[in-house]
Scaffold this motif. Structure first.
Motif, short mmCIF file in Angstrom:
data_model
loop_
_atom_site.label_atom_id
_atom_site.label_comp_id
_atom_site.label_asym_id
_atom_site.label_seq_id
_atom_site.Cartn_x
_atom_site.Cartn_y
_atom_site.Cartn_z
N LEU A 86 0.82 -1.21 0.00
CA LEU A 86 0.00 0.00 0.00
C LEU A 86 0.85 1.27 0.00
O LEU A 86 0.47 2.28 -0.59
CB LEU A 86 -0.94 -0.02 1.20
CG LEU A 86 -1.99 -1.13 1.18
CD1 LEU A 86 -2.75 -1.19 2.51
CD2 LEU A 86 -2.97 -0.95 0.03
N ARG A 87 2.00 1.24 0.64
CA ARG A 87 2.88 2.42 0.66
C ARG A 87 3.47 2.69 -0.72
O ARG A 87 3.71 3.86 -1.08
CB ARG A 87 4.02 2.21 1.66
CG ARG A 87 3.64 2.30 3.13
CD ARG A 87 4.90 2.44 3.97
NE ARG A 87 4.62 2.34 5.41
CZ ARG A 87 4.84 1.25 6.14
NH1 ARG A 87 5.31 0.15 5.57
NH2 ARG A 87 4.57 1.25 7.43
N THR A 88 3.73 1.65 -1.47
CA THR A 88 4.41 1.81 -2.76
C THR A 88 3.45 1.92 -3.94
O THR A 88 3.90 2.17 -5.06
CB THR A 88 5.38 0.64 -3.00
OG1 THR A 88 4.65 -0.60 -2.97
CG2 THR A 88 6.46 0.61 -1.94
N ALA A 89 2.16 1.72 -3.71
CA ALA A 89 1.19 1.77 -4.81
C ALA A 89 1.06 3.19 -5.34
O ALA A 89 1.04 4.16 -4.58
CB ALA A 89 -0.16 1.26 -4.34
N GLU A 90 0.96 3.29 -6.66
CA GLU A 90 0.74 4.59 -7.29
C GLU A 90 -0.74 4.94 -7.33
O GLU A 90 -1.11 6.12 -7.38
CB GLU A 90 1.31 4.58 -8.71
CG GLU A 90 2.80 4.38 -8.78
CD GLU A 90 3.28 4.18 -10.20
OE1 GLU A 90 3.73 5.18 -10.81
OE2 GLU A 90 3.19 3.04 -10.70
N VAL A 91 -1.58 3.91 -7.34
CA VAL A 91 -3.04 4.10 -7.37
C VAL A 91 -3.65 3.22 -6.29
O VAL A 91 -3.37 2.01 -6.23
CB VAL A 91 -3.63 3.74 -8.75
CG1 VAL A 91 -5.14 3.94 -8.75
CG2 VAL A 91 -2.98 4.55 -9.85
N LEU A 92 -4.50 3.79 -5.44
CA LEU A 92 -5.20 3.07 -4.38
C LEU A 92 -6.69 3.15 -4.66
O LEU A 92 -7.27 4.24 -4.73
CB LEU A 92 -4.89 3.69 -3.02
CG LEU A 92 -3.42 3.64 -2.58
CD1 LEU A 92 -3.15 4.66 -1.49
CD2 LEU A 92 -3.07 2.23 -2.12
N VAL A 93 -7.32 1.98 -4.83
CA VAL A 93 -8.74 1.92 -5.18
C VAL A 93 -9.51 1.21 -4.07
O VAL A 93 -9.08 0.15 -3.59
CB VAL A 93 -8.94 1.16 -6.52
CG1 VAL A 93 -10.41 1.23 -6.94
CG2 VAL A 93 -8.05 1.73 -7.61
N GLY A 94 -10.63 1.78 -3.67
CA GLY A 94 -11.42 1.13 -2.64
C GLY A 94 -12.66 1.94 -2.30
O GLY A 94 -12.92 2.99 -2.90
N ALA A 95 -13.42 1.45 -1.32
CA ALA A 95 -14.57 2.20 -0.81
C ALA A 95 -14.07 3.35 0.06
O ALA A 95 -12.96 3.28 0.61
CB ALA A 95 -15.46 1.27 0.00
N PRO A 96 -14.86 4.41 0.21
CA PRO A 96 -14.41 5.53 1.05
C PRO A 96 -14.01 5.09 2.45
O PRO A 96 -13.00 5.57 3.00
CB PRO A 96 -15.64 6.45 1.07
CG PRO A 96 -16.37 6.14 -0.19
CD PRO A 96 -16.15 4.68 -0.44
N GLU A 114 -3.31 1.86 -16.68
CA GLU A 114 -2.40 0.86 -17.22
C GLU A 114 -0.95 1.31 -17.03
O GLU A 114 -0.59 2.47 -17.27
CB GLU A 114 -2.69 0.64 -18.70
CG GLU A 114 -1.86 -0.46 -19.33
CD GLU A 114 -2.25 -0.72 -20.78
OE1 GLU A 114 -1.60 -1.55 -21.41
OE2 GLU A 114 -3.21 -0.07 -21.25
N GLY A 115 -0.12 0.40 -16.59
CA GLY A 115 1.29 0.71 -16.42
C GLY A 115 1.64 1.27 -15.06
O GLY A 115 2.82 1.44 -14.74
N ARG A 116 0.65 1.56 -14.23
CA ARG A 116 0.92 2.08 -12.89
C ARG A 116 0.73 0.96 -11.86
O ARG A 116 0.04 -0.04 -12.13
CB ARG A 116 -0.03 3.25 -12.58
CG ARG A 116 0.04 4.38 -13.59
CD ARG A 116 -0.97 5.47 -13.28
NE ARG A 116 -0.58 6.26 -12.10
CZ ARG A 116 -1.37 7.17 -11.54
NH1 ARG A 116 -2.60 7.37 -12.01
NH2 ARG A 116 -0.94 7.86 -10.50
N ALA A 117 1.34 1.11 -10.71
CA ALA A 117 1.20 0.13 -9.64
C ALA A 117 -0.13 0.36 -8.94
O ALA A 117 -0.32 1.37 -8.25
CB ALA A 117 2.35 0.25 -8.65
N VAL A 118 -1.08 -0.58 -9.13
CA VAL A 118 -2.44 -0.43 -8.62
C VAL A 118 -2.65 -1.38 -7.44
O VAL A 118 -2.30 -2.57 -7.52
CB VAL A 118 -3.48 -0.74 -9.71
CG1 VAL A 118 -4.90 -0.68 -9.14
CG2 VAL A 118 -3.34 0.23 -10.87
#
Length: 407
Positions: A26-36, A69-73
């Protein structure tokens, strides 16, 4: 998209409950997806772009992932992402080989730990985006159930269903915010459940108790005729049991129930396993509505009802694994249409009580083989001061499995 997508389970205990491996992702992700709610659990050093899932979620998944695409998700999920969670949707969208799942204890694991229930002996029913009626098929006296809740009003809705269907004595426990600092347990019975609203993050634990006088329903085909609303157009109990045995439902299979009547064959096909599917075809709108009511009452609200005459109403339906014909056998082309629709290994079962349809079945038996049997059931009834037998109309049944070389 070629990169892996991280799917990280997180509980009500938030960041504190995550192992270091999940924190690092989670610290290294470029994109964080989730519920609020899930995104709010992350600290500031999780610096990736934060994106809230849109609603409805499933149609949005391909476009959202393609846009990054291409990002750390990293995708956040409640508890174990592979247990009634987002991991299934993602696997179906991008392929399981693209996912790296980091599980957290599921709410079911937490609930069993709190209650002292053995996890392997407990059935779980999800009501998340599913009809409440789906719970009914799992109700058996003395059984323990865990119910995955859709939100704050689920417990009250479940209690209302239990009272209305003869399970008012069932003990309900609501386990809120499992694993978090706000964890709480609410306890009561369906008959006197006092809580209209609970914390939205909850799991229900049910100790099922059937009220006196409530009809007992078993797990095998041949439910009592009284379990069904019907107008007389019903495959009776003992013939129904023999019919389901010939149809031989297996997990994941699809049945066409043609001339559905009261829907009993389709209902009991679906009760055989929660992944079984059925489509009932019935020309009478009144009977079609009755089939839907019976499906709800008996815990299989997913039974699809098509209103219209067969074979015309069969056009465009998905390929069946088995077909049952309980009415309309003499409709021109019906048997041939059903036969042509079956894949190799598919089963066809047809029942009739008329000489005209019996002759038709005898002809198909001669041409295609299978089994042709006559089922006769007699019931003991009073005869004056004595007892005698009353025989129901005998049923002729043809059952056959389509060979691999047949067309």
């Amino acid at each position: 998209m070629n990169g892996a997508i991280a799917v990280v389970g997180i509980g009500a205990d938030g960041w504190d409950g995550l192992p270091e491996s999940s924190r690092r992702v989670l610290r290294t992700a470029e994109v964080l997806v989730g519920a609020p709610r899930q995104l709010a659990l992350l600290p500031a050093d999780c610096a990736g772009e934060r994106i809230t899932w849109p609603s409805p979620l499933r149609p949005a998944v391909p476009g959202l992932l393609a846009a990054h695409e291409g990002r750390a998700v990293a995708v956040l999920a409640s508890g174990d992402p592979s247990f009634h969670g987002i991991a299934r949707t993602l696997a179906e969208t991008v392929g399981a080989d693209r996912l790296r799942v980091h599980p957290h204890p599921s709410s079911v694991s937490y609930a069993c730990a709190r209650l002292g229930w053995p996890l392997e002996a407990v059935e779980t029913v999800s009501l998340v985006a599913r009809p409440l009626a789906a719970l009914s098929a799992a109700l058996h006296d003395g059984r323990r159930l865990l119910v995955l809740s859709e939100g704050a009003g689920t417990a009250a809705r479940v209690a209302e269903l239990l009272r209305a269907t003869g399970w008012g004595g069932t003990r309900i426990r609501v386990l809120e915010q499992l694993g978090g600092p706000g964890e709480r347990l609410l306890d009561g019975t369906a008959a006197d459940w006092p809580h209209e609203r609970t914390d939205p993050l909850n799991v229900l634990a049910l100790d099922c108790a059937r009220d006196p006088g409530t009809l007992r329903l078993g797990t095998v085909p041949g439910l009592p005729d009284a379990a069904y609303e019907h107008d007389g157009q019903l495959t009776k109990r003992y013939v129904r049991a023999a019919t389901l045995a010939a149809l031989a439902p297996a997990p994941g299979e699809l049945l066409w129930d043609i001339g559905g009547g009261s829907g009993s064959i389709g209902v009991e096909w679906m009760r055989a396993h929660r992944s079984c599917r059925a489509i009932a075809v019935e020309r009478s709108p009144e009977r079609a509505a009755r089939i839907a009511r019976n499906a709800d009452a008996l815990g299989v609200p997913g039974l699809e009802v098509v209103t219209g005459p067969a074979p015309a109403a069969l056009a465009g339906l998905p390929t069946p694994d088995a077909v049952f014909i309980g009415g309309g056998l003499t409709a021109p082309g019906l048997l041939d249409t059903c036969w042509d629709a079956l894949p190799p290994g598919g089963r066809l079962v047809a029942n009739t009580v008329t000489l005209e349809s019996e002759a038709l079945l005898a002809d198909h038996y001669r041409r295609r083989g299978g089994e042709l049997v006559r089922l006769a059931v007699s019931t003991a009834v009073p005869v004056g001061g004595f007892t005698g037998w009353r025989q129901a109309m005998p049923v002729t049944q043809w059952s056959v499995t389509k060979g691999c070389t047949e067309e």
